[in-house]
Design an enzyme around this catalytic site. Sequence first.
Site, mmCIF file in Angstrom:
data_model
loop_
_atom_site.group_PDB
_atom_site.id
_atom_site.type_symbol
_atom_site.label_atom_id
_atom_site.label_comp_id
_atom_site.label_asym_id
_atom_site.label_seq_id
_atom_site.Cartn_x
_atom_site.Cartn_y
_atom_site.Cartn_z
ATOM 1 C CE LYS A 13 -1.932 -0.982 3.941
ATOM 2 N NZ LYS A 13 -1.248 -2.243 4.264
ATOM 3 N NE ARG A 88 -4.263 -1.027 10.109
ATOM 4 C CZ ARG A 88 -3.212 -0.524 9.457
ATOM 5 N NH1 ARG A 88 -3.202 0.716 9.047
ATOM 6 N NH2 ARG A 88 -2.191 -1.295 9.214
ATOM 7 N NE ARG A 127 7.803 -2.828 6.101
ATOM 8 C CZ ARG A 127 6.495 -2.759 6.265
ATOM 9 N NH1 ARG A 127 5.748 -2.149 5.369
ATOM 10 N NH2 ARG A 127 5.936 -3.313 7.307
ATOM 11 N NE ARG A 160 6.505 -0.693 9.920
ATOM 12 C CZ ARG A 160 5.369 -0.655 9.238
ATOM 13 N NH1 ARG A 160 5.315 -0.027 8.074
ATOM 14 N NH2 ARG A 160 4.299 -1.244 9.701
ATOM 15 N NE ARG A 171 2.023 -5.024 10.977
ATOM 16 C CZ ARG A 171 3.094 -4.820 10.203
ATOM 17 N NH1 ARG A 171 4.249 -5.375 10.505
ATOM 18 N NH2 ARG A 171 3.018 -4.050 9.142
HETATM 19 P P1 AP5 Z 1 4.915 -1.647 1.800
HETATM 20 O O1 AP5 Z 1 4.607 -0.755 0.655
HETATM 21 O O2 AP5 Z 1 5.727 -1.120 2.912
HETATM 22 O O3 AP5 Z 1 3.570 -2.321 2.341
HETATM 23 P P2 AP5 Z 1 2.352 -1.725 3.152
HETATM 24 O O4 AP5 Z 1 1.107 -2.333 2.558
HETATM 25 O O5 AP5 Z 1 2.418 -0.247 3.239
HETATM 26 O O6 AP5 Z 1 2.624 -2.435 4.542
HETATM 27 P P3 AP5 Z 1 2.631 -1.853 6.010
HETATM 28 O O7 AP5 Z 1 3.321 -2.888 6.861
HETATM 29 O O8 AP5 Z 1 3.131 -0.467 6.048
HETATM 30 O O9 AP5 Z 1 1.127 -1.903 6.307
HETATM 31 P P4 AP5 Z 1 0.465 -1.905 7.645
HETATM 32 O O10 AP5 Z 1 -0.887 -1.683 7.177
HETATM 33 O O11 AP5 Z 1 0.660 -3.098 8.495
HETATM 34 O O12 AP5 Z 1 1.285 -0.785 8.464
HETATM 35 P P5 AP5 Z 1 0.952 0.705 8.827
HETATM 36 O O13 AP5 Z 1 2.204 1.473 8.815
HETATM 37 O O14 AP5 Z 1 -0.192 1.191 8.030
HETATM 38 O O15 AP5 Z 1 5.613 -2.978 1.200
HETATM 39 C C1 AP5 Z 1 6.060 -4.028 2.060
HETATM 40 C C2 AP5 Z 1 7.420 -4.536 1.589
HETATM 41 O O16 AP5 Z 1 7.297 -5.162 0.315
HETATM 42 C C3 AP5 Z 1 8.467 -3.411 1.389
HETATM 43 O O17 AP5 Z 1 9.730 -3.896 1.721
HETATM 44 C C4 AP5 Z 1 8.381 -3.116 -0.132
HETATM 45 O O18 AP5 Z 1 9.586 -2.576 -0.629
HETATM 46 C C5 AP5 Z 1 8.081 -4.488 -0.680
HETATM 47 N N1 AP5 Z 1 7.255 -4.441 -1.891
HETATM 48 C C6 AP5 Z 1 6.251 -3.542 -2.177
HETATM 49 N N2 AP5 Z 1 5.683 -3.824 -3.373
HETATM 50 C C7 AP5 Z 1 6.332 -4.933 -3.831
HETATM 51 C C8 AP5 Z 1 6.186 -5.726 -5.018
HETATM 52 N N3 AP5 Z 1 5.239 -5.458 -5.928
HETATM 53 N N4 AP5 Z 1 7.005 -6.802 -5.159
HETATM 54 C C9 AP5 Z 1 7.937 -7.115 -4.209
HETATM 55 N N5 AP5 Z 1 8.138 -6.388 -3.086
HETATM 56 C C10 AP5 Z 1 7.332 -5.320 -2.896
HETATM 57 O O19 AP5 Z 1 0.461 0.537 10.330
HETATM 58 C C11 AP5 Z 1 1.334 0.113 11.347
HETATM 59 C C12 AP5 Z 1 0.598 0.071 12.664
HETATM 60 O O20 AP5 Z 1 0.119 1.395 12.985
HETATM 61 C C13 AP5 Z 1 -0.651 -0.814 12.693
HETATM 62 O O21 AP5 Z 1 -0.334 -2.159 12.959
HETATM 63 C C14 AP5 Z 1 -1.456 -0.128 13.794
HETATM 64 O O22 AP5 Z 1 -0.957 -0.494 15.065
HETATM 65 C C15 AP5 Z 1 -1.160 1.337 13.592
HETATM 66 N N6 AP5 Z 1 -2.133 2.013 12.713
HETATM 67 C C16 AP5 Z 1 -1.886 2.624 11.521
HETATM 68 N N7 AP5 Z 1 -3.011 3.108 10.983
HETATM 69 C C17 AP5 Z 1 -4.015 2.809 11.853
HETATM 70 C C18 AP5 Z 1 -5.416 3.038 11.853
HETATM 71 N N8 AP5 Z 1 -6.049 3.673 10.844
HETATM 72 N N9 AP5 Z 1 -6.132 2.579 12.922
HETATM 73 C C19 AP5 Z 1 -5.531 1.949 13.938
HETATM 74 N N10 AP5 Z 1 -4.213 1.687 13.998
HETATM 75 C C20 AP5 Z 1 -3.458 2.112 12.972
HETATM 76 MG MG MG Z 2 2.868 1.093 4.817
#
Ligand code: AP5
Ligand code: MG
Length: 211
Positions: A13, A88, A127, A160, A171
């Site tokens: 994402k 979310r 990552r 991370r 997660r």
């Molecule tokens: P990446 O683009 O980093 O993936 P992502 O979908 O953004 O994954 P996240 O781990 O950031 O999502 P998340 O939803 O768990 O975390 P968030 O920060 O939102 O890609 C992943 C990896 O794959 C990277 O290394 C990338 O380079 C690689 N990659 C990408 N595309 C690729 C491809 N096509 N082929 C191969 N490799 C590829 O949230 C973290 C925490 O914050 C949550 O757990 C929660 O505690 C809190 N939080 C955040 N938002 C909320 C909310 N709205 N409500 C409540 N809690 C929240």
């Molecule tokens: Mg992300």
Amino acid sequence: MKIIMLGAPGAGKGTQAKLIAEKYGIPHVSTGDIFRANLKAGTELGKQAKVYMDKGELVPDELTVKILLDRVAQEDCKNGYVLDGFPRTIPQAEVLKKALAELNDDVDFCINVDVPDENIIKRMSGRRACVKCGATYHIEHIPPKKEGVCDNCGEALILRDDDKPETVKNRLDVYHKQTQPLIEFYGDKVKNVDGTKDMKAVFDAIVAILG
Ligand code: AP5
Ligand code: MG
Ligand code: ZN
């Protein structure tokens, strides 16, 4: 244009939201990035969020919703934005819907980046993230030009805290229980893309949808 990125943790994402933001000239708004930036700056919000994030749990809606609404009310969001990691939960989606309805507005597209759970755990351990500008790399698939350093801003890249395999598994469970129901909530607005393809192929599929 108002876009929501849906998909499991690690589906890509953030990677795709950055590319969308650049191409369409709209801000990339990631609640996860906002929490991590606060944590790094040592704010009270950052400390509160960390307790949940480290366990792979969601930060409570009360904290999250306010931050998001404040962010999208800023001047740079007036022509749209791409939301990554919000909403979310169904209650978060309802708050956003209500806030937009008050402006006679609504979300235009929800891009669902589809990647099976089996692929996710492998991706996460490779990552590397930049806390300063939000850029994301992968040590094999999308490496930075210089190892351990952000291409955009020169900051040192981090692994991370929540990317440990046990936490990733939690997660994913949280995603299936609390976030996946949003696919039904948004109905016709949801467009699926195959997130197992390489980064460029995924982006091409998204551009074909957004126009
Ligand atoms: P990446 O683009 O980093 O993936 P992502 O979908 O953004 O994954 P996240 O781990 O950031 O999502 P998340 O939803 O768990 O975390 P968030 O920060 O939102 O890609 C992943 C990896 O794959 C990277 O290394 C990338 O380079 C690689 N990659 C990408 N595309 C690729 C491809 N096509 N082929 C191969 N490799 C590829 O949230 C973290 C925490 O914050 C949550 O757990 C929660 O505690 C809190 N939080 C955040 N938002 C909320 C909310 N709205 N409500 C409540 N809690 C929240
Ligand atoms: Mg992300
Ligand atoms: Zn950076």
